[in-house]
Design an enzyme around this catalytic site. Sequence first.
Site, mmCIF file in Angstrom:
data_model
loop_
_atom_site.group_PDB
_atom_site.id
_atom_site.type_symbol
_atom_site.label_atom_id
_atom_site.label_comp_id
_atom_site.label_asym_id
_atom_site.label_seq_id
_atom_site.Cartn_x
_atom_site.Cartn_y
_atom_site.Cartn_z
ATOM 1 N N GLU A 132 10.844 13.706 38.183
ATOM 2 C CA GLU A 132 12.244 13.920 37.840
ATOM 3 C C GLU A 132 13.097 13.284 38.909
ATOM 4 O O GLU A 132 12.765 13.360 40.091
ATOM 5 C CB GLU A 132 12.574 15.419 37.774
ATOM 6 C CG GLU A 132 12.154 16.071 36.490
ATOM 7 C CD GLU A 132 11.143 17.173 36.706
ATOM 8 O OE1 GLU A 132 10.865 17.489 37.879
ATOM 9 O OE2 GLU A 132 10.621 17.705 35.714
ATOM 10 N N TYR A 186 11.411 3.258 40.733
ATOM 11 C CA TYR A 186 10.414 3.777 39.793
ATOM 12 C C TYR A 186 10.191 2.796 38.640
ATOM 13 O O TYR A 186 9.057 2.606 38.194
ATOM 14 C CB TYR A 186 10.857 5.143 39.247
ATOM 15 C CG TYR A 186 11.020 6.195 40.316
ATOM 16 C CD1 TYR A 186 10.111 6.292 41.359
ATOM 17 C CD2 TYR A 186 12.070 7.097 40.280
ATOM 18 C CE1 TYR A 186 10.258 7.257 42.353
ATOM 19 C CE2 TYR A 186 12.219 8.063 41.267
ATOM 20 C CZ TYR A 186 11.316 8.127 42.294
ATOM 21 O OH TYR A 186 11.458 9.071 43.273
HETATM 22 C C1 LIG Z 1 14.694 5.780 46.907
HETATM 23 C C2 LIG Z 1 14.243 5.426 48.313
HETATM 24 C C3 LIG Z 1 13.043 6.322 48.699
HETATM 25 C C4 LIG Z 1 13.799 3.960 48.365
HETATM 26 O O1 LIG Z 1 13.254 3.700 49.649
HETATM 27 P P1 LIG Z 1 13.396 2.244 50.321
HETATM 28 O O2 LIG Z 1 12.461 2.239 51.501
HETATM 29 O O3 LIG Z 1 14.803 1.931 50.595
HETATM 30 O O4 LIG Z 1 12.857 1.328 49.147
HETATM 31 P P2 LIG Z 1 12.216 -0.117 49.300
HETATM 32 O O5 LIG Z 1 12.861 -0.859 50.426
HETATM 33 O O6 LIG Z 1 10.741 0.010 49.313
HETATM 34 O O7 LIG Z 1 12.681 -0.772 47.934
HETATM 35 C C5 LIG Z 1 11.848 -0.689 46.817
HETATM 36 C C6 LIG Z 1 12.654 -0.863 45.543
HETATM 37 O O8 LIG Z 1 13.556 0.218 45.389
HETATM 38 C C7 LIG Z 1 14.734 -0.220 44.721
HETATM 39 N N1 LIG Z 1 15.860 -0.023 45.632
HETATM 40 C C8 LIG Z 1 15.810 0.421 46.906
HETATM 41 N N2 LIG Z 1 17.054 0.539 47.426
HETATM 42 C C9 LIG Z 1 17.901 0.163 46.430
HETATM 43 C C10 LIG Z 1 19.322 0.084 46.314
HETATM 44 N N3 LIG Z 1 20.132 0.429 47.324
HETATM 45 N N4 LIG Z 1 19.862 -0.321 45.127
HETATM 46 C C11 LIG Z 1 19.061 -0.648 44.088
HETATM 47 N N5 LIG Z 1 17.698 -0.601 44.147
HETATM 48 C C12 LIG Z 1 17.138 -0.199 45.293
HETATM 49 C C13 LIG Z 1 14.507 -1.656 44.374
HETATM 50 O O9 LIG Z 1 13.856 -1.706 43.130
HETATM 51 C C14 LIG Z 1 13.540 -2.087 45.466
HETATM 52 O O10 LIG Z 1 12.798 -3.197 45.080
HETATM 53 P P3 LIG Z 1 13.220 -4.668 45.639
HETATM 54 O O11 LIG Z 1 13.129 -4.561 47.128
HETATM 55 O O12 LIG Z 1 12.195 -5.556 45.034
HETATM 56 O O13 LIG Z 1 14.617 -4.882 45.154
HETATM 57 C C15 LIG Z 1 15.402 5.599 49.339
HETATM 58 O O14 LIG Z 1 16.535 4.936 48.829
HETATM 59 C C16 LIG Z 1 15.760 7.026 49.634
HETATM 60 O O15 LIG Z 1 15.148 7.681 50.495
HETATM 61 N N6 LIG Z 1 16.788 7.558 48.974
HETATM 62 C C17 LIG Z 1 17.276 8.914 49.249
HETATM 63 C C18 LIG Z 1 16.274 9.956 48.779
HETATM 64 C C19 LIG Z 1 16.014 9.853 47.295
HETATM 65 O O16 LIG Z 1 16.929 9.719 46.522
HETATM 66 N N7 LIG Z 1 14.715 9.934 46.905
HETATM 67 C C20 LIG Z 1 14.310 9.910 45.504
HETATM 68 C C21 LIG Z 1 14.305 11.286 44.944
HETATM 69 S S1 LIG Z 1 13.745 11.313 43.265
#
Ligand SMILES: CC(C)(COP(=O)(O)OP(=O)(O)OC[C@H]1O[C@@H](n2cnc3c(N)ncnc32)[C@H](O)[C@@H]1OP(=O)(O)O)[C@@H](O)C(=O)NCCC(=O)NCCS
Length: 140
Positions: free
Chosen positions: A100, A112
């Site tokens: 979720e 995702y």
């Molecule tokens: C979601 C989260 C875990 C992603 O972690 P991250 O280390 O920044 O992600 P990555 O650098 O590995 O990026 C992987 C993919 O995520 C997506 N992504 C990450 N940041 C993004 C942004 N700001 N906008 C759009 N897509 C994004 C993209 O698909 C990206 O792929 P790409 O690099 O080929 O474009 C991070 O943004 C986070 O901790 N967010 C706050 C907590 C949260 O919301 N967790 C999810 C709860 S369900």
Amino acid sequence: MRWWHIDAVLPLEEDLFVDDRWSARTYWSELAQLETRHYLVAVEGERVRGFAGLCDYPDEAFVQTIAVARDAQGQGLGARLLQALLDEAARRRVRRVALEVRADNDPAIALYERFGFRREGVRRGYYSPSGMDALVMVRP
Ligand SMILES: CC(C)(COP(=O)(O)OP(=O)(O)OC[C@H]1O[C@@H](n2cnc3c(N)ncnc32)[C@H](O)[C@@H]1OP(=O)(O)O)[C@@H](O)C(=O)NCCC(=O)NCCS
């Protein structure tokens, strides 16, 4: 993730999940369920930079949580954590992985989808206390 990481995880929870954050009690409870849970931390030296958790029931696993510290985001860590959870789900031979996510969380939804999760439905007002809807996503 082990119990001694919880103190370092909580400030990240507070910063990243705000109203929907998990408490220390929730983490203690999750980590106590050794058979069905698989929790990871990404560490740099002593610092926790990210974490993720999987819950495994027969046949189906759930991504319980995943997060990366703000100043470490956008560098591939979230993708590595998610891949590690999916590898564990494969080892456990589950049929599908579900999760979720807040309906307004575009970065997480993009992550995702990149990993093959598809939108399956919406749970209205799922998050407490914020009342935000959850999107249900599934990866066969
Ligand atoms: C979601 C989260 C875990 C992603 O972690 P991250 O280390 O920044 O992600 P990555 O650098 O590995 O990026 C992987 C993919 O995520 C997506 N992504 C990450 N940041 C993004 C942004 N700001 N906008 C759009 N897509 C994004 C993209 O698909 C990206 O792929 P790409 O690099 O080929 O474009 C991070 O943004 C986070 O901790 N967010 C706050 C907590 C949260 O919301 N967790 C999810 C709860 S369900």
